[in-house]
Design an enzyme around this catalytic site. Structure first.
Site, PDB file in Angstrom:
ATOM      1  N   ARG A 139       0.667  -1.594   0.230  1.00  0.00           N
ATOM      2  CA  ARG A 139      -0.052   0.064   0.150  1.00  0.00           C
ATOM      3  C   ARG A 139       0.458   0.996   0.088  1.00  0.00           C
ATOM      4  O   ARG A 139       0.433   2.572  -0.668  1.00  0.00           O
ATOM      5  CB  ARG A 139      -0.913   0.424   0.991  1.00  0.00           C
ATOM      6  CG  ARG A 139      -2.548  -0.588   1.023  1.00  0.00           C
ATOM      7  CD  ARG A 139      -2.575  -1.300   2.651  1.00  0.00           C
ATOM      8  NE  ARG A 139      -1.506  -2.002   2.737  1.00  0.00           N
ATOM      9  CZ  ARG A 139      -1.571  -3.561   2.399  1.00  0.00           C
ATOM     10  NH1 ARG A 139      -2.706  -3.814   1.638  1.00  0.00           N
ATOM     11  NH2 ARG A 139      -1.006  -4.121   2.871  1.00  0.00           N
ATOM     12  N   THR A 140       2.309   1.769   0.793  1.00  0.00           N
ATOM     13  CA  THR A 140       2.762   2.857   1.181  1.00  0.00           C
ATOM     14  C   THR A 140       3.122   2.883  -0.223  1.00  0.00           C
ATOM     15  O   THR A 140       3.097   4.031  -0.851  1.00  0.00           O
ATOM     16  CB  THR A 140       3.556   2.427   2.644  1.00  0.00           C
ATOM     17  OG1 THR A 140       2.544   2.260   3.501  1.00  0.00           O
ATOM     18  CG2 THR A 140       3.743   3.682   2.260  1.00  0.00           C
TER      19      THR A 140
ATOM     20  N   HIS B  44       4.753   5.723  11.557  1.00  0.00           N
ATOM     21  CA  HIS B  44       4.510   5.531  10.656  1.00  0.00           C
ATOM     22  C   HIS B  44       3.599   6.972   9.739  1.00  0.00           C
ATOM     23  O   HIS B  44       1.800   6.029   9.633  1.00  0.00           O
ATOM     24  CB  HIS B  44       3.548   4.800   9.886  1.00  0.00           C
ATOM     25  CG  HIS B  44       2.862   3.798   9.046  1.00  0.00           C
ATOM     26  ND1 HIS B  44       3.462   5.051   7.830  1.00  0.00           N
ATOM     27  CD2 HIS B  44       3.221   2.272   7.756  1.00  0.00           C
ATOM     28  CE1 HIS B  44       3.385   4.349   6.269  1.00  0.00           C
ATOM     29  NE2 HIS B  44       2.519   3.243   7.057  1.00  0.00           N
TER      30      HIS B  44
HETATM   31  N1   CP Z   1      -0.152   0.343   5.713  1.00  0.00           N
HETATM   32  C1   CP Z   1       1.092  -0.259   5.496  1.00  0.00           C
HETATM   33  O1   CP Z   1       2.043   0.281   5.501  1.00  0.00           O
HETATM   34  O2   CP Z   1       0.812  -1.222   4.558  1.00  0.00           O
HETATM   35  P1   CP Z   1       2.147  -1.798   3.464  1.00  0.00           P
HETATM   36  O3   CP Z   1       3.195  -2.805   4.752  1.00  0.00           O
HETATM   37  O4   CP Z   1       1.890  -2.646   2.223  1.00  0.00           O
HETATM   38  O5   CP Z   1       2.468  -0.675   2.875  1.00  0.00           O
END
Ligand code: CP
Length: 306
Positions: A51-52, A129
């Site tokens: 996602r990020t 985050h």
């Molecule tokens: N929510 C999040 O950080 O997902 P990823 O680890 O897939 O980036």
């Protein structure tokens, strides 16, 4: 030049402005399609992400900019021993802004101290985050119409969950927030966050290991994955990984206007039979991540839509 390493690098007023921009992007995407024309985002991901990284990249493309970078430390010169500081200095030669994820707490801060272009922390170890927090705040604000006066339960791995640490830190600056911490004893919120954030800011909070007991009083439920990659013992992870599994059956006792969030990825802490419940907002939350990152990239590059 300004970087975002911790959610506290942004004031409440700046967060409100980013949310307003994200809402405008959602309503008028074409207005923003050339704002970053000729600009380059470097995504330096030393740790896995779906996602990020992809939402940062989609955000830059939808702003009319370009993207370069790596998704695996193994394909970068970090494997040859290059430091984070030197990598950052190199990327300053090629890009206008950096999004960095790193397994070591503090690595994006080190990058920002060695950078003339903005650095965004895209997740550092079990620490912070901030862009996930902006995503969470945008989602709560769109769903609840406010960022104050609600009860939020954080459930699962509150020890290693960096998204939990960042969101609690952010929410502590709003009024009327009650926090319910739901975890097994081994995965409790670190005491430094309780002391430095909750106690210091006078935030009302309770701790429990029983989700069902507190579910009926929640307005927001923030589920989290048990963070396998942060455990030193596989045995301990296996013992704790199924501590909480949210199912459609369990949700019968929850409020009708509850919203269920999860930073994702999920493993099995939310059963797929919850996905069709109108209270499940986690996929919409992931989409919101792209819009708020568009707003943040524009802000840090000092760019506005015409
Ligand atoms: N929510 C999040 O950080 O997902 P990823 O680890 O897939 O980036």
């Amino acid at each position: 030049m300004r970087s975002v390493i911790n959610i506290l690098d942004l004031s409440v007023e700046e967060i409100d402005a980013l949310i307003a921009t994200a809402n405008d992007i959602i309503a008028n995407p074409k207005k923003y399609s050339e704002v970053c024309h000729g600009k380059k985002l470097a995504t330096l991901f030393f740790e896995p992400s779906t996602r990020t990284r992809l939402s940062f990249e989609a955000a830059m493309y939808e702003l009319g900019g370009h993207v370069l970078g790596f998704s695996d430390a193994g394909s970068s010169s970090a494997t040859k021993g290059e430091s984070v500081a030197d990598t950052t200095k190199m990327v300053n030669c090629y890009a206008d802004i950096i999004a960095m994820r790193h397994p070591k707490e503090g690595a994006p801060l080190v990058a920002s101290m060695n950078s003339k272009i903005p650095v965004i922390n895209a997740g550092d170890g079990g620490h912070n985050h901030p862009t996930q927090t902006l995503t969470d705040l945008l989602t709560i604000s769109r769903k609840k119409g406010k960022l104050s006066d609600f009860t939020i339960g954080f459930c699962g791995d509150l020890k290693f969950g960096r998204t939990v640490h960042s969101l609690i830190t952010a929410l502590a600056r709003y009024t009327g927030i009650k926090i319910v911490l739901i975890s097994p004893d081994e995965l409790k919120l670190p005491s430094y966050i309780k002391k430095d954030v909750l106690v210091k800011q006078g935030i009302e909070y309770v701790q429990t290991d029983n989700l069902e007991e507190v579910l009926p009083e929640l307005d927001v439920l923030y589920m989290t994955r048990v963070q396998k990659e942060r455990f030193l013992s596989e045995e301990e992870y296996i013992r704790l990984r199924d501590s909480y599994i949210l199912t459609a059956e369990k949700l019968k006792i929850a409020k009708e206007d509850l919203i269920i969030l999860h930073p994702l990825p999920r493993v099995n802490e939310i059963s797929v039979d919850v996905d069709d419940d109108p209270r499940a907002c986690y996929f919409e939350q992931a989409l919101n991540g792209k819009f708020i990152r568009m707003a943040l990239i524009m802000e840090l590059l000092g760019l506005k839509a015409e």
